[in-house]
Design an enzyme around this catalytic site. Structure first.
Site, mmCIF file in Angstrom:
data_model
loop_
_atom_site.group_PDB
_atom_site.id
_atom_site.type_symbol
_atom_site.label_atom_id
_atom_site.label_comp_id
_atom_site.label_asym_id
_atom_site.label_seq_id
_atom_site.Cartn_x
_atom_site.Cartn_y
_atom_site.Cartn_z
ATOM 1 N N LYS A 120 -148.521 52.427 13.645
ATOM 2 C CA LYS A 120 -148.761 51.303 12.739
ATOM 3 C C LYS A 120 -150.135 51.397 12.093
ATOM 4 O O LYS A 120 -150.299 51.028 10.931
ATOM 5 C CB LYS A 120 -148.600 49.963 13.477
ATOM 6 C CG LYS A 120 -147.149 49.622 13.775
ATOM 7 C CD LYS A 120 -146.940 48.148 14.070
ATOM 8 C CE LYS A 120 -145.454 47.831 14.240
ATOM 9 N NZ LYS A 120 -145.182 46.464 14.616
ATOM 10 N N LYS A 201 -136.467 54.849 13.507
ATOM 11 C CA LYS A 201 -135.749 53.711 14.110
ATOM 12 C C LYS A 201 -135.574 52.576 13.105
ATOM 13 O O LYS A 201 -136.425 52.373 12.241
ATOM 14 C CB LYS A 201 -136.457 53.236 15.386
ATOM 15 C CG LYS A 201 -137.447 52.124 15.190
ATOM 16 C CD LYS A 201 -137.925 51.516 16.480
ATOM 17 C CE LYS A 201 -138.978 50.471 16.120
ATOM 18 N NZ LYS A 201 -138.612 49.084 16.301
ATOM 19 N N LYS A 204 -137.897 46.122 11.439
ATOM 20 C CA LYS A 204 -138.068 44.987 10.533
ATOM 21 C C LYS A 204 -139.045 45.333 9.426
ATOM 22 O O LYS A 204 -138.894 44.892 8.302
ATOM 23 C CB LYS A 204 -138.588 43.781 11.317
ATOM 24 C CG LYS A 204 -137.519 43.083 12.085
ATOM 25 C CD LYS A 204 -138.049 41.781 12.630
ATOM 26 C CE LYS A 204 -138.171 41.836 14.140
ATOM 27 N NZ LYS A 204 -139.482 41.476 14.641
HETATM 28 P P1 ATP Z 1 -141.359 45.858 13.626
HETATM 29 O O1 ATP Z 1 -140.764 46.837 12.705
HETATM 30 O O2 ATP Z 1 -141.961 44.658 12.946
HETATM 31 O O3 ATP Z 1 -142.206 46.452 14.707
HETATM 32 P P2 ATP Z 1 -138.972 45.721 15.226
HETATM 33 O O4 ATP Z 1 -137.786 45.871 14.391
HETATM 34 O O5 ATP Z 1 -139.407 46.895 16.059
HETATM 35 O O6 ATP Z 1 -140.152 45.157 14.363
HETATM 36 P P3 ATP Z 1 -139.585 43.855 17.331
HETATM 37 O O7 ATP Z 1 -139.833 42.407 17.171
HETATM 38 O O8 ATP Z 1 -140.800 44.705 17.480
HETATM 39 O O9 ATP Z 1 -138.722 44.464 16.157
HETATM 40 O O10 ATP Z 1 -138.603 44.120 18.558
HETATM 41 C C1 ATP Z 1 -137.810 43.170 19.207
HETATM 42 C C2 ATP Z 1 -136.920 43.834 20.230
HETATM 43 O O11 ATP Z 1 -135.937 44.653 19.570
HETATM 44 C C3 ATP Z 1 -137.647 44.751 21.197
HETATM 45 O O12 ATP Z 1 -137.073 44.629 22.479
HETATM 46 C C4 ATP Z 1 -137.397 46.123 20.640
HETATM 47 O O13 ATP Z 1 -137.456 47.127 21.628
HETATM 48 C C5 ATP Z 1 -135.979 45.976 20.093
HETATM 49 N N1 ATP Z 1 -135.744 46.907 18.987
HETATM 50 C C6 ATP Z 1 -136.440 46.957 17.827
HETATM 51 N N2 ATP Z 1 -135.944 47.912 17.017
HETATM 52 C C7 ATP Z 1 -134.888 48.469 17.687
HETATM 53 C C8 ATP Z 1 -133.959 49.506 17.371
HETATM 54 N N3 ATP Z 1 -134.007 50.145 16.210
HETATM 55 N N4 ATP Z 1 -133.014 49.821 18.275
HETATM 56 C C9 ATP Z 1 -132.943 49.160 19.462
HETATM 57 N N5 ATP Z 1 -133.791 48.182 19.826
HETATM 58 C C10 ATP Z 1 -134.760 47.824 18.954
#
Ligand code: ATP
Ligand code: LTN
Length: 342
Positions: A120, A201, A204
């Site tokens: 990040k 991955k 968001k």
């Molecule tokens: P950002 O991109 O803002 O970091 P994010 O999509 O990774 O957001 P988080 O709020 O960080 O979302 O994660 C919330 C939960 O969802 C965590 O338990 C994380 O491990 C899970 N998670 C996030 N992205 C994935 C993915 N692509 N596949 C499976 N689990 C995920």
């Protein structure tokens, strides 16, 4: 009172998601769905980690709206507020307080090793201190509730390991105050990849780029379109594979497997007669549409009663504070902070 009396009798689960726009299929399959399935077996606390969202620039009005929406989405996905404590992190002061106490006990070298910080921070011109110390706040989130289990997607495993290290170091120095938690990673769906780039991955932060993510609130039409656009390869074989060249097909099959609960061979067999990847994409889209439709409908209903949502958050904050304050009190006592006689 001995400090260990803050530990719960029943196994306790704690997890959280940042209220940034675009809750997606990865968040659902990697985290929320597992929370829903296990909610009756454990004592559960699920928070909306709004203080974590501040580590990246946020529009204040959007952050406020996303926070309420995420609580609504938790309920829409099947978390029962009568069974789980649903709350917003900033409503419980103990998170920040414990975050500071633990920051003082965390070697800087441990934070520099966090891969999410490296990823990040590389993408930003100016890096806030919050982004570096954020895993300590996450450790505080978990440790103040003496959580036994932390169900998260694969990307958060390193942060839970760090939490364990921080708790062990604290306990070695100050006595057995903190429960050492375990990460719980699902066997399927722990790492859903972006539909536009199956080597990164689903996230968001990239959700605004078209065709990257499936949002839990997407319409059936949008879901179908996103899957039809999914990046695959120039071959035609529909099978699970570790080969990076086939990551797109592997991701589609993994989503299908996670939603249907079928074995790998059965998933491959379902597409044995397929004419190219078009059939695979439509087949996966259909099961995802069926799984998300009830969530989208319930979400719309729940958002229609904002007063009830506020009541859930209020009750959650009170229950969570009662637990967290006890642990923070025990931490302060152990560390030697002077306590006024009542
Ligand atoms: P950002 O991109 O803002 O970091 P994010 O999509 O990774 O957001 P988080 O709020 O960080 O979302 O994660 C919330 C939960 O969802 C965590 O338990 C994380 O491990 C899970 N998670 C996030 N992205 C994935 C993915 N692509 N596949 C499976 N689990 C995920
Ligand atoms: N760091 C996590 C969100 C998060 C979390 C937590 C998850 C913050 N505190 C406590 C589990 C337990 C993320 O960005 N996905």
């Amino acid at each position: 009172m001995s400090p260990t009396s803050t530990f719960p009798a029943k196994r306790r689960v704690l997890s959280g998601i940042q209220p940034t726009a675009g809750i997606h299929l990865g968040n659902y399959l990697g985290a929320i769905r597992r929370w829903v399935e296990r909610q009756h077996e454990k004592e559960n606390l699920f928070c909306v980690v709004d203080l974590h969202a501040l580590t990246m620039p946020q529009d204040p009005a959007a952050l406020r709206a996303n926070t309420q929406e995420l609580i609504a989405l938790y309920i829409a996905c099947g978390l029962d507020p009568e069974v789980c404590t649903l709350f917003v992190q900033s409503h419980v002061r103990a998170h920040v307080e414990a975050g500071w106490l633990l920051t003082c006990e965390t070697p800087l070298g441990w934070l520099n090793k966090m891969t999410q910080f490296k990823d990040k921070s590389q993408k930003q011109e100016s890096v806030g201190t919050g982004l570096l110390v954020y895993p300590v706040l996450m450790a505080a989130d978990i440790l103040i509730y003496s959580a036994d289990e932390v169900p998260v997607g694969e990307d958060q495993k390193q942060h839970v390991e760090l939490t364990r290290n921080i708790a062990e170091k604290f306990n070695r120095r100050f006595g057995e105050v903190l429960k050492v938690p375990q990460p719980v990673i699902p066997e399927v769906g722990a790492r859903i990849m972006g539909l536009d780039n199956p080597l990164a991955k689903m996230s968001k932060s990239s959700a605004s780029s078209p065709g990257h993510a499936i949002l839990l609130t997407d319409t059936p039409d949008t879901i179908m379109k996103s899957f039809k656009r999914a990046v695959t390869d120039s071959g035609g074989e529909i099978r699970f594979s570790d080969d990076p060249a086939k990551a797109g097909v592997d991701n589609l099959l993994s989503i299908y497997k996670a939603i249907t609960g079928k074995a790998k061979e059965e998933c491959e067999r379902d597409f044995a007669g397929a004419r190219g990847y078009g059939d695979l994409k439509v087949g996966v889209a259909e099961v995802v549409i069926a799984a998300l439709a009830p969530i989208r409908e319930r979400f719309a209903q729940i958002m229609g009663d904002r007063g009830a949502l506020d009541a859930v958050m209020q009750r959650g904050a009170e229950k969570a504070s009662a637990i967290a304050d006890r642990t923070v009190g025990a931490m302060k006592d152990a560390m030697g902070l002077y306590r006024l006689p009542l």
